[in-house]
Design a protein around this motif. Structure first.
Motif, short mmCIF file in Angstrom:
data_model
loop_
_atom_site.label_atom_id
_atom_site.label_comp_id
_atom_site.label_asym_id
_atom_site.label_seq_id
_atom_site.Cartn_x
_atom_site.Cartn_y
_atom_site.Cartn_z
N GLU A 180 9.71 9.02 7.90
CA GLU A 180 8.43 9.68 7.62
C GLU A 180 8.45 11.18 7.86
O GLU A 180 7.84 11.93 7.11
CB GLU A 180 7.31 9.06 8.50
N ARG A 195 0.86 -1.18 0.00
CA ARG A 195 0.00 0.00 0.00
C ARG A 195 0.90 1.24 0.00
O ARG A 195 1.72 1.41 0.90
CB ARG A 195 -0.91 0.02 1.23
N THR A 219 -8.57 -0.35 -2.46
CA THR A 219 -7.24 0.15 -2.11
C THR A 219 -6.52 0.67 -3.35
O THR A 219 -7.01 0.57 -4.47
CB THR A 219 -6.36 -0.95 -1.48
N ASP A 220 -5.32 1.16 -3.15
CA ASP A 220 -4.43 1.50 -4.25
C ASP A 220 -3.72 0.22 -4.73
O ASP A 220 -3.87 -0.86 -4.16
CB ASP A 220 -3.40 2.56 -3.83
N GLN A 232 -0.50 4.22 -0.01
CA GLN A 232 -1.26 5.24 0.72
C GLN A 232 -2.33 4.58 1.58
O GLN A 232 -2.78 3.47 1.27
CB GLN A 232 -1.90 6.22 -0.26
N GLU A 233 -2.72 5.29 2.63
CA GLU A 233 -3.71 4.74 3.56
C GLU A 233 -5.13 5.01 3.08
O GLU A 233 -6.08 4.35 3.53
CB GLU A 233 -3.52 5.34 4.95
N LEU A 234 -5.31 6.00 2.20
CA LEU A 234 -6.64 6.36 1.74
C LEU A 234 -7.25 5.20 0.94
O LEU A 234 -6.53 4.39 0.37
CB LEU A 234 -6.58 7.60 0.86
N THR A 235 -8.59 5.16 0.91
CA THR A 235 -9.28 4.15 0.10
C THR A 235 -10.29 4.83 -0.82
O THR A 235 -10.61 6.00 -0.65
CB THR A 235 -10.00 3.12 0.98
#
Lengths: 481, 139
Positions: free
Chosen positions: B131, A27, A44-45, A29-32
């Motif tokens: 990060e 992943r 997901t990405d 990115q954490e966004l969905t």
């Protein structure tokens, strides 16, 4: 820890695991993503996202398709909706993290983008139909795509080919729906024209049945082995920390930056293919950097600096040196890796120069790395002059220039090879602005339309409304109500 | 450890730790003036946006470090910072403030506050954390 296929040795890189059928990738990115799949598991990405989207398709259009499939005159409603949904996810996948960028400070990109999207959706269909006719039909467009297999420094590449459908159809239709200028079942016939053109170019380029890099685990391996061998024979070894490594990487960055600037802060100036695995287990990325586009009047400063149409860099990465876990050449021609920084892992490189867009491949010249400082100086000179020139432009000029970069350049390479660019200019007024779009200019800043409403619908996927089941494939715009 | 004035996304891990006086660049003419001053290498550049073109000539001519108030490592500027190997802290927020950048919903006061706090300060960038990039006081 894993074992490399090429060497049979145990190493720290794990990127080859990404190519196992059962693997779902990392992943980034954490966004969905939700899009048109409200109430279902968020998407997901990456590789997992591609699998989820294809599993939800009603047709087979996202699986490997045959040349005969591609030659068909039109898609079904299910196929159109599957492409609409997939492109919407793909746009989110490659662009959503860019939504954090904020304003440019110089180029009003969000404003020019939305105008270009809508202009493309309205104006491209008849030009793409004409071009298809002029080259003798579907096969002619597939052949244009296929030219990319044995060329470098060509704009018939991932980002341009993807943009035909993702931007001209996907985002253009999304913007017009958001403006309530069209309804979901308007312009179905024209949507078909755009998406068929995209499918044919992409299929001809890839030749593996897929259309997009995301369907092949973010690989864009389009070149034949014998063609690649002619390029790799010219690669020079590079050592991190050494002067040649610095010269190569600094030139890469500076030329890349100028290509962004010449294309008004967008990735049409950049084209990556690969990753190609070399016999020694290293990876090759081929990067086209279009530092001088002759149809842009502002690119005169690049002429003055003596810059070619494109530089192409062959970049060799040692995946073990960076413990490479995943590498993506995405559909906007940009390479991302995990870990993110691959510069120290560059162990070889070569630079090629293509003087004009139509310079024969046999005349594309190698530039020895020892000669790069002179080219770097020219790139820097052009960058400062173009920046100074751009900074003096009024907002309206910046917006319409940027609009042209999208609306013209995204189909320019295909029209050039078809021999229809001049006809499009002469008979179809390619460089004129449609009155509807000219009028939208005054609407795009109202109620945050360009900067909030449209980006929100584009990035969330909420704006890509499906066509109705059973809608008439021949539908254009039946009524203005 | 020196005082952390601000922190944000680290664009790439590096042991480079450039130091200089923060220069807030508000307009393209500020960028051109800085380059013409011949003092580009003395400054850490502070900008609002995370796009590349605004900083184009500065990056090309050898900027030593960048702080942005929006943007992420996947942005144009993030990509170019890695390619140039120019340490870069993106979407930085002040350690002394609760204000945070939110896409499409950030008041102008957020940017003004950061610019006011950092412009002219002598700082050093710490980009060793995977990060988080940090802006440290160096005066």
């Amino acid at each position: 820890m894993t074992t490399t296929a090429a060497q049979g040795t145990t190493t720290g890189s794990t990127f080859r695991d990404r190519y196992r059928p059962e693997d779902e990738g990392l992943r980034f990115q954490e966004l969905t993503y939700t899009g048109n799949f409200v109430g279902m598991e968020p998407v997901t990405d990456g590789i997992k996202g591609d699998k989820m989207m294809r599993a939800r398709a009603k047709s087979k259009v996202l699986e490997k398709v045959t040349a005969d499939d591609v030659r068909k005159d039109q898609f079904t409603i299910d196929e159109l909706n599957d492409l609409n949904n997939y492109l919407a996810w793909n746009i989110w996948d490659v662009l959503v993290m860019r939504a954090t960028e904020g304003v440019s400070g110089m180029i009003p990109r969000q404003e020019y983008e939305i105008l270009a999207f809508m202009h493309e959706f309205y104006r491209w269909p008849e030009i793409l139909r004409m071009t298809t006719r002029e080259v003798g039909g579907a096969q002619g467009i597939m052949d244009i795509g296929a030219t990319a297999r044995r060329e470098i420094g060509t704009k018939v590449n991932a980002v341009h080919d993807w943009a035909i459908g993702a931007v001209g159809f996907g985002m253009g239709r999304c913007g017009l729906l958001a403006l309530e200028a069209i309804g979901p079942d308007d312009y179905i016939s024209e949507s078909n024209d755009i998406l068929k053109f995209m499918q044919r170019v992409l299929w001809g380029k890839r030749q593996d049945g897929y259309l997009l890099n995301s369907q092949d685990r973010y690989r864009c391996k389009i070149h034949d082995d014998d063609f690649l061998a002619t390029l790799t024979a010219q690669i020079e070894p590079l050592e991190a920390g050494g002067p040649e490594h610095a010269a190569f990487t600094q030139f890469n960055a500076a030329a890349e930056l100028l290509s962004f600037l010449d294309h008004y802060d967008c990735r049409l100036g950049l084209g990556d293919t690969g990753p190609y695995e070399l016999p020694d287990g290293n990876l090759l990325i081929l990067r086209d950097l279009f530092v001088n586009e002759e149809v842009f009047h502002w690119s005169d400063v690049c002429d003055d600096a003596g810059l070619p149409h494109a530089y192409t860099l062959a970049i060799v990465l040692d995946p073990e040196k960076m413990s490479l876990a995943e590498i993506r050449v995405n559909d906007i021609s940009t390479t991302f890796t995990r870990p993110k920084n691959y510069i120290d892992a560059i162990v070889g490189g070569a630079v090629f120069s293509r003087e004009k867009w139509n310079t024969p491949m046999g005349q594309v010249a190698n530039i020895p790395i020892k000669d790069l400082p002179g080219h770097l100086e020219r790139v820097r000179t052009a960058t400062l002059k173009l920046y100074s020139k751009t900074s003096r432009m009024c907002r309206r000029d910046l917006i319409w220039n940027g609009q042209y970069v999208y609306y013209v350049d995204m189909i320019l390479p295909h029209l050039r090879l078809a021999g229809t660019y001049d006809k499009a200019c002469r008979d179809y007024n390619l460089w004129e602005i449609d009155q509807r779009v000219a009028n939208y200019y005054y609407d795009i800043t109202k109620r945050g339309f360009a900067q909030e409403t449209v980006p929100s619908k584009i990035f969330s996927g909420a704006g890509y409304l499906p066509f109705s089941d059973g809608a008439d494939l021949g539908n254009s715009k039946g009524r203005w109500l | 450890m020196a005082e952390v004035l601000a922190e944000g996304f680290n664009v790439f891990d590096t042991t480079k730790s450039p130091a200089g006086t923060v220069k807030y660049l508000e307009s393209p003419s500020d960028v051109i003036s800085l380059i013409r001053s011949g003092k580009l290498g003395e400054h850490i550049l502070l900008v609002r946006g995370g796009t590349t073109t605004f900083l184009a000539p500065a990056l090309s001519m050898g900027a030593i470090g960048v702080i942005t108030m929006s943007g992420a490592p996947e942005s144009h500027l993030g990509i170019l910072s890695r390619e140039f190997q120019t340490p870069c802290v993106m979407t930085a927020h002040l350690s002394s403030s609760e204000s945070r950048y939110v896409v499409g919903d950030t008041d102008d006061a957020h940017f003004v506050e950061i610019a006011k706090a950092l412009d002219g300060r002598r700082v050093r960038l710490d980009c060793t954390d995977h990060e988080t990039g940090r802006v440290l006081a160096d005066d």
